[in-house]
Design an enzyme around this catalytic site. Structure first.
Site, mmCIF file in Angstrom:
data_model
loop_
_atom_site.group_PDB
_atom_site.id
_atom_site.type_symbol
_atom_site.label_atom_id
_atom_site.label_comp_id
_atom_site.label_asym_id
_atom_site.label_seq_id
_atom_site.Cartn_x
_atom_site.Cartn_y
_atom_site.Cartn_z
ATOM 1 C CE LYS A 49 -3.695 -0.540 2.502
ATOM 2 N NZ LYS A 49 -4.255 -0.773 3.854
ATOM 3 N NE ARG A 63 -5.310 3.363 3.948
ATOM 4 C CZ ARG A 63 -5.390 3.499 2.628
ATOM 5 N NH1 ARG A 63 -4.751 4.493 2.026
ATOM 6 N NH2 ARG A 63 -6.071 2.642 1.914
ATOM 7 N N GLY A 116 -8.399 -7.666 4.579
ATOM 8 C CA GLY A 116 -9.155 -7.648 5.824
ATOM 9 C C GLY A 116 -8.446 -8.251 7.025
ATOM 10 C CG MET A 123 -2.859 -6.907 7.886
ATOM 11 S SD MET A 123 -1.686 -7.634 8.977
ATOM 12 C CE MET A 123 -0.810 -6.184 9.365
ATOM 13 N NE ARG A 150 -5.886 -4.635 -3.199
ATOM 14 C CZ ARG A 150 -6.457 -4.753 -2.008
ATOM 15 N NH1 ARG A 150 -5.732 -4.690 -0.930
ATOM 16 N NH2 ARG A 150 -7.752 -4.941 -1.893
ATOM 17 C CG HIS A 184 -13.602 -11.163 4.123
ATOM 18 N ND1 HIS A 184 -13.929 -12.460 4.432
ATOM 19 C CD2 HIS A 184 -12.290 -11.022 4.381
ATOM 20 C CE1 HIS A 184 -12.847 -13.073 4.889
ATOM 21 N NE2 HIS A 184 -11.841 -12.223 4.867
ATOM 22 C CB SER A 222 10.880 -43.037 -16.720
ATOM 23 O OG SER A 222 9.768 -42.341 -16.208
ATOM 24 C CB CYS A 234 6.537 -41.745 -14.991
ATOM 25 S SG CYS A 234 7.416 -43.015 -14.082
ATOM 26 C CE1 TYR A 250 8.657 -38.703 -19.775
ATOM 27 C CE2 TYR A 250 10.612 -38.864 -21.170
ATOM 28 C CZ TYR A 250 9.675 -39.454 -20.325
ATOM 29 O OH TYR A 250 9.770 -40.781 -20.018
HETATM 30 P P1 ADP Z 1 -7.502 -2.465 3.853
HETATM 31 O O1 ADP Z 1 -6.103 -2.823 3.620
HETATM 32 O O2 ADP Z 1 -8.202 -3.383 4.781
HETATM 33 O O3 ADP Z 1 -8.239 -2.166 2.605
HETATM 34 P P2 ADP Z 1 -7.240 0.365 4.248
HETATM 35 O O4 ADP Z 1 -6.039 0.891 4.922
HETATM 36 O O5 ADP Z 1 -7.232 0.448 2.776
HETATM 37 O O6 ADP Z 1 -7.461 -1.114 4.719
HETATM 38 O O7 ADP Z 1 -8.445 1.146 4.881
HETATM 39 C C1 ADP Z 1 -9.759 0.699 5.097
HETATM 40 C C2 ADP Z 1 -10.737 1.649 4.438
HETATM 41 O O8 ADP Z 1 -10.570 2.959 4.898
HETATM 42 C C3 ADP Z 1 -10.557 1.690 2.943
HETATM 43 O O9 ADP Z 1 -11.807 1.690 2.336
HETATM 44 C C4 ADP Z 1 -9.872 3.000 2.707
HETATM 45 O O10 ADP Z 1 -10.183 3.534 1.471
HETATM 46 C C5 ADP Z 1 -10.382 3.860 3.837
HETATM 47 N N1 ADP Z 1 -9.378 4.867 4.189
HETATM 48 C C6 ADP Z 1 -8.132 4.646 4.612
HETATM 49 N N2 ADP Z 1 -7.431 5.782 4.783
HETATM 50 C C7 ADP Z 1 -8.281 6.776 4.448
HETATM 51 C C8 ADP Z 1 -8.148 8.191 4.401
HETATM 52 N N3 ADP Z 1 -7.015 8.817 4.704
HETATM 53 N N4 ADP Z 1 -9.220 8.906 4.018
HETATM 54 C C9 ADP Z 1 -10.372 8.278 3.701
HETATM 55 N N5 ADP Z 1 -10.557 6.961 3.723
HETATM 56 C C10 ADP Z 1 -9.524 6.192 4.093
HETATM 57 MG MG MG Z 2 -7.703 -0.969 1.251
HETATM 58 MG MG MG Z 3 -7.497 -3.387 6.844
#
Ligand code: ADP
Ligand code: MG
Ligand code: MG
Length: 920
Positions: A27, A100, A109, A111, A368, A486, A799, A866, A886
């Site tokens: 990220k 984040r 989901g 972390m 990503r 999820h 083989s 084989c 092969y």
């Molecule tokens: P995940 O890796 O679980 O997607 P994120 O770090 O992307 O977690 O964050 C969870 C949610 O919060 C995502 O939908 C993201 O877009 C939103 N979010 C994270 N940081 C910000 C921010 N600075 N402003 C607005 N929304 C945010």
């Molecule tokens: Mg995200």
């Molecule tokens: Mg998260």
């Protein structure tokens, strides 16, 4: 100079870039790339990234930080403050941030993330002013912060593990639900300022009551609490379990991103969404996504509200009546559409993006490489190749063997499906068809699965705690959530059949019942899902294979074939197998076992004759039995060589575990005794004589041929006569005669003498000058590898029979290791089951030695494998590296071996020259 722990991004600049994933996490690296790369400079809210090295330091040092960190964070924060013209914690113009998580590889989901950090009773008034008097929005943000912070920081990171439903988040949600109920509200957005204010106060009281601590109404405490919680979440239970499944190393650690908050929940000109630059469900080249008006990011992923489609293309049965972003905010949509095109062009791959619209202004929050299922992966690779976005080498690397495997998975028999009425329809989140028995919890899914049952996990919606159960299930069905929920995300990653957002179903967890209209299904009832279309059916519908109709797949596999150096053959037991494998691109048969004709349908007569042969006492008796058996063997061999016309067919001489073939039923015994003209007692005595205490190491393979040369002679005659007849019919037969269970060259000498004599006799009988063939051996006993230089003076090919080689090399009986292998794997004594993937450091060394010694005396020696490993991607790569000619595997794994062999070549050259186009 002290190590740099903090990397800034924003304002058209960034310290890091996309190539720094190891340090910044996926990220963080991509936020830097989007913000700072000269070709992008996208509207990314400014922020900074604490590196994964901080995480490993933190976890290794009793949750403390490197000395210089605080200073670096403060500096980076001032930079953001300058860009934004706001100050973190300020009571006149406050800055709010999100904290984040972001590991190297995405862990959907798993972390934690905390939003709205910096909001306190003291900063609230200024925030209200900043938002133009929107106090409802500010209190909504505050209640979200309190919920997230108490859950993530005060409970999870503190290691508190409440019972189901007693978690602080659940308790706060109940308070909120209660309020909504009392006021008769349907949606979160119905709550007014007074409601939210009251909620925040009630939340704080509840938190104190449950967790014994105050919610910290202090910006710095919130910030550092959030940072520590994200780092700690790396070692959370569900994160660890996800890493185990996905083979992600535990020592990687996660980065933390601190980023200026932008608000999708400021009102009706605000929104948040998730989108893909192409459809991840089928690979179509169309911008695809979902969004929610007046919401914060987490609402989309959590599946709390049904999201709306971003454009007409993204409409589904569930959301077709909602206003798309394209229609609702056309200007913003245009801007977003341009950005997504630039992103895909920049990354040369499908991107999964998060965006937020704050009061009519678009911000990019994440991008990503998007997860995709097998059909989509092949389609995107082939399309991008045509669009000249990628080379054919990159296209081949874009599809994993597991994704290819998905395409080879069964679908519901279309004819049956056409005549079956679905019970319900949801969103098609994971391809293919699957049937199974309903279970309602992840725990039950695992238990039932371990008891050998096929289950479908049915949930209201899944959450990260369900992953083990989702893994164990044949398929997943959820009542809520969209294509980015999820369940959909995880299923797509695994290529598992999955239907989400099936709003017609109602899950009654307490009674373990599934309601659809007036129909009720219970735990254990069978259902069938069509994950490609989203249909749910009652009962168990028949499945079929869909590979033959897929032209794109065929084209893709053709490209793989042009790249790989390894040949790919199949292990076939019948002419039908051979035919199928040929369609998949097999270039010959690496193992044809003659024993198969004594099992299953149509085997009565040959089996009887084999038994007769086995219990024969004199050579005369045996020869008579062999003469009777001969036409059956010849017919079988001929059919198979013919199906593979022009390609080599390795035919293994008989290697049956004799005692297994001795009949047990009285009637069969009588019949046999009568035919041999002996008494039942005499027959019993002979059978007794065949008993072995360790048949695996007993009188089998070449040992049989040495003691009963007539058995070898009969088979070789069948092979040569089959080939001779095919030659006469104008075909191009190419048999390779393989002697099994060999440990010494003299065994081969002995058998070769028989082969030579029968060869001459056959030439004479058919008036032929020659029949193209080879004589070789299976290398499955470790000793054979050590004396391979001698064997190769007689054998023209080797083989490797890696199943037996693994059994004998480890001293593990594959059939009896159930008692301990589980423990070996869970304790990490073995990294994986050596019967699944070649044990490269042990058995692999024996193989290498065997190849080198063999080629030292016979440089034209043909070498193949084989064992069942021949279709397992890592083993295929190994076979390529050690210079085999092969691999051979079961027909359905031929495409996978083909892809793995091509990727082995590309991985090898990747070290020498870059495969992917380098970005400027
Ligand atoms: P995940 O890796 O679980 O997607 P994120 O770090 O992307 O977690 O964050 C969870 C949610 O919060 C995502 O939908 C993201 O877009 C939103 N979010 C994270 N940081 C910000 C921010 N600075 N402003 C607005 N929304 C945010
Ligand atoms: Mg995200
Ligand atoms: Mg998260």
């Amino acid at each position: 100079m002290a190590k740099k722990y903090v990397y800034s991004f924003g304002g058209g600049k960034a310290d890091g870039n996309e190539s720094m994933k190891n340090l910044l996490g996926g990220k963080g690296a991509n936020l830097a790339e989007m913000a700072g790369h000269k070709d992008l400079k996208l509207p990314v809210p400014p922020g900074f990234t604490l590196t994964t090295e901080v995480c490993t330091y933190f976890l290794d040092n009793k949750k403390t930080y490197p000395k210089t960190l605080k200073d670096e964070v403060n500096k980076a924060m001032s930079l953001v403050e300058k860009l934004m013209g706001r100050k973190f914690g300020d009571t006149t113009n406050p800055l709010l941030v999100s904290v984040r998580s972001g590991a190297r590889k995405s862990m959907p989901g798993m972390m934690e993330t905390v939003l709205n950090v910096g909001l306190t009773e003291k900063t609230i008034p200024a925030m209200i002013k900043q938002s133009g008097g929107n106090d409802r929005f500010v209190y909504d943000a505050y209640r979200r912060l309190i919920m997230m912070f108490s859950d993530v920081v005060m409970e999870k990171a503190a290691g508190i593990e409440p019972k189901d439903d007693q978690g602080i988040r659940k308790q706060l949600e109940r308070i909120m639900d209660q309020l909504k109920k009392e006021k008769g509200y349907k949606s979160d957005t119905d709550m007014n300022t007074a409601d939210l204010k009251k909620l925040c106060a009630d939340f704080k009281v509840k938190i104190k009551e449950v967790l014994g601590k105050e919610f910290p109404d202090d910006p710095q405490a919130q910030l550092w609490g959030g940072i520590g919680a994200v780092f700690s979440s790396w070692n959370g239970k569900r994160a660890i379990s996800y890493r185990r499944i996905e083979n992600i190393p535990h020592e990687w650690g996660t980065a933390v991103n601190v980023q200026t908050m932008v608000f999708g929940n400021m009102g009706d000109a605000s929104a948040t969404g998730v989108a893909f630059t192409r459809n991840p469900g089928n690979g179509e080249n169309n911008f695809y996504g979902e969004y929610l008006v007046n919401a914060q990011g987490e609402d989309v992923v959590a599946g709390i509200r049904t999201p709306a489609p971003i454009n007409e293309y993204s409409k589904s049965g569930q959301n077709k009546d909602m206003v798309s972003l394209e229609k609702g905010m056309p200007k913003i949509y245009q801007e977003l559409n341009l950005i997504q095109q630039r992103l895909e062009k920049h990354y040369h791959d499908m991107q999964d993006i998060e965006f937020t619209i704050e009061n009519g202004r678009l911000f990019m929050l994440q991008c990503r490489i998007g997860k995709r299922n097998g059909p989509a992966a092949v389609r995107m690779a082939m399309d991008m190749l045509k669009e000249k976005k990628i080379t054919k080498e990159v296209a081949v690397m874009r599809v994993t063997p597991a994704q290819l495997d998905e395409l080879l998975h069964p679908i519901i028999d279309p004819k049956v499906e056409l005549n079956t009425k679905p019970l319900a329809k949801g969103l098609p989140a994971g391809p293919g068809g699957a049937s199974g028995q309903i279970v309602f919890s992840a725990h039950d899914a695992v238990t039932w699965f371990n008891n050998g049952r096929r289950v479908i996990l049915v949930r209201e919606e899944t959450n990260p705690e369900d992953v083990e159960g989702m893994r164990a299930a044949q398929a997943i069905l959820t009542a809520r959530g969209g294509m980015t929920s999820h369940a959909a995300l995880v299923a797509r990653g695994w290529g598992k059949c999955c239907v989400v957002g099936c709003s017609a179903i109602h899950v009654d967890l307490a009674n373990k019942e599934l309601h659809m209209g007036d129909k009720v299904l219970r735990e254990g009832d069978w259902i069938t899902l069509n994950g490609t279309k989203g249909f749910v059916y009652a009962g168990q519908l028949p499945m079929m294979d869909a590979t033959s109709e897929n032209q794109l797949l065929a084209d893709f596999l053709k490209i793989c074939s042009t790249i790989r150096k390894l040949g790919v053959r199949t292990n076939a037991e019948s002419p039908e197998d051979a035919q199928k494998a040929r369609q998949f691109g097999a270039e010959g048969i690496g193992l044809f076992r003659t024993e198969h004709m004594f099992y299953g349908k149509g085997s009565d007569q040959p089996l009887f004759l084999l038994r007769k042969m086995i219990v024969s006492k004199t050579t005369e008796e045996r020869k008579r039995a062999l003469d009777e058996l001969f036409p059956f063997v010849k017919k079988d061999i001929k059919g198979t060589i013919e199906a593979m016309d022009g390609f080599p067919v390795v035919i293994r001489l008989l290697d049956p575990p004799l005692h297994e073939f001795v009949p047990r039923e009285a009637a069969k015994l009588d019949e046999l005794a009568k035919d041999l003209n002996i008494s039942r007692d005499e027959l019993a005595k002979r059978a007794e004589g065949l008993h072995e205490s360790n048949p695996m190491m007993g009188h089998r393979g070449v040992r049989l041929g040495i003691t009963y040369p007539e058995v070898t002679a009969m088979q070789i005659r069948a092979i040569f006569e089959a080939a001779a007849e095919l030659l006469k019919e104008g075909k191009k037969p190419y048999p390779e005669i393989m002697v099994p269970v060999v440990c010494d060259v003299k065994e081969l000498d002995d058998q070769l003498a028989i082969a030579k004599q029968v060869y001459q006799e056959t030439l004479a009988k058919y008036g032929l000058k020659s029949i193209k063939h080879m004589f070789g051996t299976m290398i499955e006993i470790p000793r054979a590898a050590f004396v391979a230089d001698k064997l190769a003076t007689v054998a023209q090919f080797f083989s490797f029979g890696t199943n037996d080689m693994t059994q004998m090399g480890f001293g593990f009986s594959r059939d009896d290791m159930g008692g301990f292998i589980g423990e070996y794997l869970s304790k990490g004594i073995l990294p994986e089951d050596p019967f699944q993937s070649i044990d490269q450091e042990g058995i692999g060394e024996i193989i290498k030695l065997g190849i080198n010694r063999g080629r030292s005396t016979n440089k034209n020696l043909e070498v193949g494998i084989c064992g069942e490993h021949g279709g397992e991607p890592k083993s295929v790569e190994f076979c390529h590296r050690v210079g085999m000619n092969y691999v051979s595997c079961s027909p359905f794994r031929v495409p996978i071996a083909n892809l793995a062999a091509a990727q082995a070549v590309l991985k090898e050259t990747a070290g020498k020259k870059p495969v992917a186009k380098k970005k400027k």
